[in-house]
Every structure is written in C-alpha cells, then in structure tokens.
Design a protein around this motif. Sequence first.
Motif, short mmCIF file in Angstrom:
data_model
loop_
_atom_site.label_atom_id
_atom_site.label_comp_id
_atom_site.label_asym_id
_atom_site.label_seq_id
_atom_site.Cartn_x
_atom_site.Cartn_y
_atom_site.Cartn_z
N ALA A 37 29.71 32.89 -28.09
CA ALA A 37 28.80 33.72 -27.31
C ALA A 37 27.35 33.30 -27.55
O ALA A 37 26.56 33.19 -26.61
N ALA A 38 27.00 33.03 -28.81
CA ALA A 38 25.63 32.65 -29.12
C ALA A 38 25.27 31.33 -28.46
O ALA A 38 24.17 31.17 -27.91
N ALA A 39 26.21 30.38 -28.49
CA ALA A 39 25.94 29.08 -27.87
C ALA A 39 25.82 29.22 -26.36
O ALA A 39 24.93 28.64 -25.73
N GLN A 40 26.69 30.06 -25.77
CA GLN A 40 26.61 30.28 -24.32
C GLN A 40 25.30 30.96 -23.96
O GLN A 40 24.66 30.62 -22.96
N GLY A 48 31.86 35.07 -31.77
CA GLY A 48 30.42 35.29 -31.68
C GLY A 48 29.64 33.99 -31.64
O GLY A 48 28.58 33.91 -31.02
N GLN A 49 30.18 32.96 -32.28
CA GLN A 49 29.52 31.65 -32.25
C GLN A 49 29.52 31.08 -30.84
O GLN A 49 28.53 30.50 -30.40
N ARG A 67 35.49 21.14 -39.90
CA ARG A 67 35.32 21.42 -41.32
C ARG A 67 36.46 22.30 -41.84
O ARG A 67 37.03 22.04 -42.90
N PRO A 76 32.38 21.01 -34.53
CA PRO A 76 31.93 20.68 -35.89
C PRO A 76 32.41 21.69 -36.94
O PRO A 76 32.81 21.32 -38.04
N GLN A 77 32.40 22.97 -36.56
CA GLN A 77 32.86 23.99 -37.51
C GLN A 77 34.38 23.96 -37.66
O GLN A 77 34.91 24.11 -38.76
N TRP A 117 28.80 20.82 -29.79
CA TRP A 117 27.75 21.06 -30.79
C TRP A 117 28.01 22.23 -31.70
O TRP A 117 27.43 22.33 -32.78
N VAL A 118 28.84 23.18 -31.26
CA VAL A 118 28.99 24.40 -32.06
C VAL A 118 30.42 24.59 -32.58
O VAL A 118 30.62 24.76 -33.78
N GLN A 123 29.22 21.50 -24.03
CA GLN A 123 28.24 21.50 -25.12
C GLN A 123 28.58 22.52 -26.19
O GLN A 123 28.38 22.27 -27.38
#
Lengths: 225, 242
Positions: A129-132, A126-127, A152, A148-149, A144-145, A140
């Motif tokens: 999809a949200a970025a797209q 879903g992350q 971590r 980084p996750q 950016w999405v 990108q």
Amino acid sequence: MYEFDWSSIPGALPILAKGMSVTLELTLTAIAVGIVWGALLAMARLSGKPWLSWPAATYVNVFRAIPLVMVILWFYLIVPALLQQLLHVQASTDIRMASALVAFSLFESAYYAEIIRAGIQSVPKGQVAAAQALGMPYAQVMRWVVLPQALRNMTPLLLTQAIILFQDTSLVYVIGLADFFGAAYKVGDRDGRLVELLLFAGLIYFVICYAVSWLVKNLQRKSVA
Amino acid sequence: MIVYDKVSKWYGSFQVLTECSTQVRRGEVVVICGPSGSGKSTLIKCANGLEPFQAGEITVDGISVGAPGTNLPKLRSRIGMVFQHFELFPHLSIMANLTIAQVKVLGRRPDEAAEKGLQLLDRVGLRALADKHPGQLSGGQQQRVAIARALAMDPICMLFDEPTSALDPEMINEVLDVMVELAREGMTMMCVSHEMGFARKVAHRVIFMDQGRIVEDAPTEEFFGAPRSERAQQFLSKILRH
C-alpha cells in the motif's frame, strides 16, 4: 576384510574435475533460470487473474508431482527430436547436456516458484500500500519494494533448494551424462575401485554442501547484525 | 480539491460506507473521527484508490478516482499518504526511502532527489539519520520520515490515516508538531485522528463517522461547541473526559 586402495584417484582427478564442471554448470544454470522463471510463475499465481494464475498453478503442480528422474528422461527423449525438427541440427549432435539443462531449469522453477510465492506473501500488505501510495505501478512495487524484502526472507529456503539441486544433478546418470558422480562411477568401474571412488565423491559432495550452507549462515548473521 | 459524492462500499454483503458525501477545499484541513470500525480509514483510502468503492464518485483535483480510464499510479504520486504503521521500506536507508519514488516514479535525477530528501529531513529535524535504516529509528522518528517521504513527491494534498495511534505517548507530539506546521503552511489535509487537541488547533472542519455514515460534518468550533448528533456527543464525552 576389504582392502582400500586409493591409488587410482590421483590419476582420475582431471576426469573428475571435468565432471564437476558439468555438475556446476547444471546447478548454476538451473538456479539462475529457476529463480527468474520461478519468480514470474509466482507473480502469475498471485496476480489474481485466472488466465495467469491457473496455468502457473498447473505448471507448478504438475512438475512437483513427477519424479525428477522421469523429467530428465522425458526431456532427453523429447527435446532432441523437437530441436532437430525446429533447428535442423544433425541427429548425431550430442544433445544430452542441452536436454538436461532444460529439464533441470524447468523442474527447479516449479520449486522456486513456491518458495518465492511464500516469500512474496511474507511481505506485509502495508508495504504494498505504501509503495502504491507513492505512485508506483505494480511492476515497480514488486521490483523495488516487495521482491527485495521477499528475497531476504526466503534466502534460507532458496539455499536449501540449491543444495538439494546440486545433489540431484547426479541423476543425469540415467541419460549417460558424465557429471561429477557419473565420472567417479566410470573411473571406479574402469579400475575396479568403485567403493573408493564413490566414497571419495561422497566426501566431495559433503564438503561442498556443508561449506556452502556454513557460508550462507554466516553471511546472514552478518547482514542481520 | 477532494470531492466525495455519495460514496458507498461493500465487503461482500457488508456495507462499510453508506453514501458518504463531503469535500475538502484547497488549503483546508479536515479531521475525521469516530469509533473504531466506523469506516474512517476506509473513507480516506478510497481517495487515492487504495480501497475500491462500488458506488458514487470521488474526484481529486478534478480527476475521477473510480473511473476505469484513470491512471491511478499517476494520481497517487500527487497525493501524499501517511499510514498508521509508518510503512517505511525496511530494506532501504532513510535517504533511499525518501528518494526512491522521486527517482523511479517522477523521474528526478538522483542528486536532485537526494537534495530534496535532505531538505525535508532537515525540516522534520532528522537530517542526522539519513544513513540509518528504519529499524534503527523510534516510532516517532519513523513517522516523521514517512511524512517527509510523502512530501518529497510535492503532493497537492496529504492523507493521514491515524498517524499517531501506533505511537508511544511521548512520541505523539513530535509527529503532531510536524503536522501542525504543515497545516499552517496551507497544505490541504485529510486526517483520520483521535487527537482532538490537534483538531481544535488546526482543523477547519471535523467529520464524525459512525457505522459507515458521515453523521456530522461541521466547522471545528461548531463541532466542539455543540455537536448536533447524539452519537457524536457521546463519542466526544468519552474521549475528552481525560
């Protein structure tokens, strides 16, 4: 009963320090190259494009199926000859450090690639999809999405791998490169105090590895809170 | 604005959408409802190309979504989307969630983007939370931020994929209020939702889907007054009983 004699250690500290700098240079270079090259390999494997994922998978599987000592030796035997041909450097130039750096970097990349691949897959779809949906192109979305996750999530594994790598650099003794372990061995051999020197070296390895893992555990706890 | 022309989609041999045709005009609010698994979410995810489809055509503002030459990222940047599970970026502050795509995708200056972000946070009533992280917000607050994030891109239309179905009941209205206001301002909206009160209040049309087909596509009063299909009647009687 064996009589310990630690007297040769103080005088050997400069040599040991020099060895430690070789060890650290190998470790840090292999981590840096390994993470960048490993991330590219991981993304290639996950790309869904066979012409990218297949070579990346082969690379990872080959390196993970060969003992590190052999990789170090091979690169020592092959890289100098290659470099001499390509760059016309003199045969006498000491190329052990360069070949070790290349060997460790390429070998570690295979392990980092697998850690990073798992990290990327741990980020929910879903992350992406949200970025797209916000109009980000693939690069990108990753930059950016996802990464980084992923980074971590995989910190503990990356750290474990770095500690293993730090210890594995001692294998460069096979090509006669004086890293920390090699330096300790040489001094011990010279002074007939091998047991003391190797115990001392072991203690230093332990202190550094333990301190680093303790540090990261605390940093993580802080970033979670 | 959004035109579906005989759109069909398969997962392997299983057909999820069968010749779906409809359109959403500029300023129109359309609510899509239907039983779970009927293809509602898939239908709206096709509109911005998050789901590929194998047959038919969708155009948004005259641009074909499925055509090979279409610059999908560019088209998506003009279509706002809100997800069932919010999908805020957990590693970024609320403010960064609102500004990142403005800066990276639209090329806005950071201060410009921040100003826009604050303005929209104000609008959804969450200005005070700008420096928090998504994990510190309630579901309702997160979804309002997600709406603000989509609006920050100045979209030409908005897609909502079950925006309230993951929320605790007491938080549904705060999200619906934002959506109602948006609809009244004339935003073009396509909403997959079971909130029939919301549909009655602001929808111009209601689409009812079942088994991958658009079974009913009618003006709102007509749909609630006398649904033509038996399947829609059954569905309505089930969800309107309480």
